[in-house]
Design a protein around this motif. Structure first.
Motif, PDB file in Angstrom:
ATOM      1  N   CYS A  24      32.503  22.262  35.421  1.00  0.00           N
ATOM      2  CA  CYS A  24      33.571  23.184  35.775  1.00  0.00           C
ATOM      3  C   CYS A  24      33.282  23.725  37.176  1.00  0.00           C
ATOM      4  O   CYS A  24      32.166  24.118  37.480  1.00  0.00           O
ATOM      5  CB  CYS A  24      33.659  24.345  34.783  1.00  0.00           C
ATOM      6  SG  CYS A  24      35.004  25.484  35.200  1.00  0.00           S
ATOM      7  N   VAL A  26      35.634  25.974  38.662  1.00  0.00           N
ATOM      8  CA  VAL A  26      36.509  27.126  38.880  1.00  0.00           C
ATOM      9  C   VAL A  26      35.684  28.236  39.536  1.00  0.00           C
ATOM     10  O   VAL A  26      34.521  28.457  39.180  1.00  0.00           O
ATOM     11  CB  VAL A  26      37.107  27.614  37.535  1.00  0.00           C
ATOM     12  CG1 VAL A  26      37.837  28.940  37.710  1.00  0.00           C
ATOM     13  CG2 VAL A  26      38.046  26.557  36.961  1.00  0.00           C
ATOM     14  N   CYS A  29      33.137  30.779  37.914  1.00  0.00           N
ATOM     15  CA  CYS A  29      32.694  30.309  36.600  1.00  0.00           C
ATOM     16  C   CYS A  29      31.187  30.047  36.710  1.00  0.00           C
ATOM     17  O   CYS A  29      30.630  29.976  37.803  1.00  0.00           O
ATOM     18  CB  CYS A  29      33.439  29.044  36.187  1.00  0.00           C
ATOM     19  SG  CYS A  29      33.053  28.542  34.487  1.00  0.00           S
ATOM     20  N   CYS A 111      36.254  23.897  29.572  1.00  0.00           N
ATOM     21  CA  CYS A 111      35.102  24.714  29.955  1.00  0.00           C
ATOM     22  C   CYS A 111      34.900  25.797  28.908  1.00  0.00           C
ATOM     23  O   CYS A 111      35.817  26.564  28.616  1.00  0.00           O
ATOM     24  CB  CYS A 111      35.342  25.346  31.330  1.00  0.00           C
ATOM     25  SG  CYS A 111      34.072  26.552  31.754  1.00  0.00           S
ATOM     26  N   CYS A 114      35.033  29.609  31.039  1.00  0.00           N
ATOM     27  CA  CYS A 114      36.304  30.150  31.559  1.00  0.00           C
ATOM     28  C   CYS A 114      37.520  29.546  30.870  1.00  0.00           C
ATOM     29  O   CYS A 114      38.645  29.940  31.149  1.00  0.00           O
ATOM     30  CB  CYS A 114      36.401  29.971  33.072  1.00  0.00           C
ATOM     31  SG  CYS A 114      36.769  28.269  33.592  1.00  0.00           S
TER      32      CYS A 114
HETATM   33 ZN   LIG Z   1      34.699  27.223  33.860  1.00  0.00          ZN
END
Ligand SMILES: [Zn+2]
Lengths: 134, 247
Positions: A24, A26, A29, A111, A114
């Motif tokens: 992930c 993001v 995160c 994920c 998140c």
């Molecule tokens: Zn994430």
């Protein structure tokens, strides 16, 4: 000397090897906690690939074993030992089938931190983020 | 300033549009790249792919020398023409264009749709990487540097990457480029879009390119703290470098 040979028929749709490399991404995160991404609603496929023990030996130290073990268990592909076994030919062949021949055709990767969903459509994971997630 | 390279339009209307491009490129580079890179590649993917089958020798030599068992990422892989398949390498590829990724996937490659400024890979996971004709599409120097820094992040210490970018100094082209930032036209004729049954029209698209001058690519790579430039050169109208991630 040429190490490689070309073949037109090989299929390399999202392999479990690739899943072992993805995380992930993001913004804010925690990729260390969320790795590996959880595969949801997978449609799996096994396509034969040529076994190359030297190649597999080179690949072994690059795998995250804990993540691979978790994913293999979650997908019902077998219980791997907690510690990576010795690189015997038998083990390498098992690993070859698991990470190079097992492919995710469709489903999604989620994920656990998140909860972002990365869809896999026709064997292609879409890892793009929205502008506010970057 | 952005110059427009086209032999198709008179200068009058062009000059007005130059202003709006310039503003957008610097104030909203992400949007600018969406309009002048991503959307274009999605639209021309099939025709573009048909013209991209011959590999460049520098790239093929670099790949041929990679050790067995290497994990190689082709960042901005297009139709996947450099991805083999090889028996001795694990190749991953990604590109911003979903249309190009569908073509690469049909050719049997393991690819992801991803953004070069925010790669979906774990840090230090790639042994080697390719960035062939990619970073010249980023609209600002900051974004071009960030793209290299992101490649550095996913490379293992000691891992290398080969980076190609279009050169301002072009020896094989009839037309010289006067400035570094250009919109370059891509024309599909009705004949070339034959595969799309409903699309019988000719179309013109414009892709943004930042053309590198001698030494610029090396300097940009050297600005990324984790990278050392270990080889460089000029080949087929492109500057190239091999960078290595510091241990
Ligand atoms: Zn994430």
């Amino acid at each position: 000397m040429r190490y490689f040979s070309l073949s037109a028929t090989r299929v390399n749709t999202e392999r479990l090897l690739t899943h072992n490399m993805l995380q992930c991404h993001v913004k804010n995160c925690r990729p260390n906690e969320s790795f590996p991404l959880t595969i949801k609603d997978p449609e799996l496929e096994r396509t034969e690939a040529e076994f190359n023990p030297d190649f597999m030996r080179g690949l072994v130290p690059k795998l995250d074993w804990t993540a691979l073990r978790k994913t293999a268990g979650a997908l019902g592909l077998g219980d791997l030992p907690a510690e990576m076994p010795e690189a015997t030919d038998e083990f390498l062949q098992m690993l070859h089938a698991l990470v190079l021949e097992t492919r995710v055709v469709s489903g999604s990767m989620v994920c656990d931190v998140c909860h972002h969903v990365f869809p896999i459509t026709n064997g292609i994971p879409n890892m793009l983020l929205q502008a506010d997630e970057v | 300033m952005i110059a427009r390279v086209s032999d198709q339009f008179p200068w009058g209307p062009v000059r007005i549009r130059i202003e709006s491009w310039r503003c957008c490129r610097l104030t909203d580079p992400a949007r600018f790249e969406q309009d002048h890179v991503h959307h274009v590649y999605d639209a021309i993917a099939e025709h573009f792919s048909d013209t991209r089958y011959k590999g460049w020798p520098v790239v093929e030599d670099y790949i041929a020398a990679l050790p067995i068992g290497s994990i190689v990422g082709d960042i901005g892989c297009g139709n996947g023409k450099y991805m083999g398949p090889y028996d001795h390498l694990a190749f991953l590829g990604c590109d911003r264009s979903g249309a190009l990724m569908r073509i690469a996937h049909e050719r049997g490659h393991d690819v992801q749709i991803a953004d070069g400024l925010c790669l979906p890979y774990r840090s230090c996971v790639l042994d080697h990487a390719l960035s062939i004709a990619v970073i010249h599409h980023f609209a600002t120097p900051e974004r071009r540097r960030a793209a290299l820094a992101e490649i550095a992040r996913v490379l293992r210490p000691g891992g290398t990457a080969l980076v190609f970018a279009w050169a301002l100094e072009q020896v094989s082209r009839k037309r010289a480029f006067a400035v570094q930032d250009n919109l370059v036209t891509w024309k599909t004729t009705a004949r070339q879009s034959r595969k799309a049954a409903n699309d019988r029209t000719a179309s013109t698209y414009e892709r943004f390119y930042h053309m590198f001058v001698q030494g610029e690519l090396q300097a940009l790579a050297a600005e990324v703290p984790a990278l050392d430039v270990i080889r460089d050169g000029y080949d087929r109208d492109n500057w190239w470098v091999v960078v290595r991630r510091r241990a």
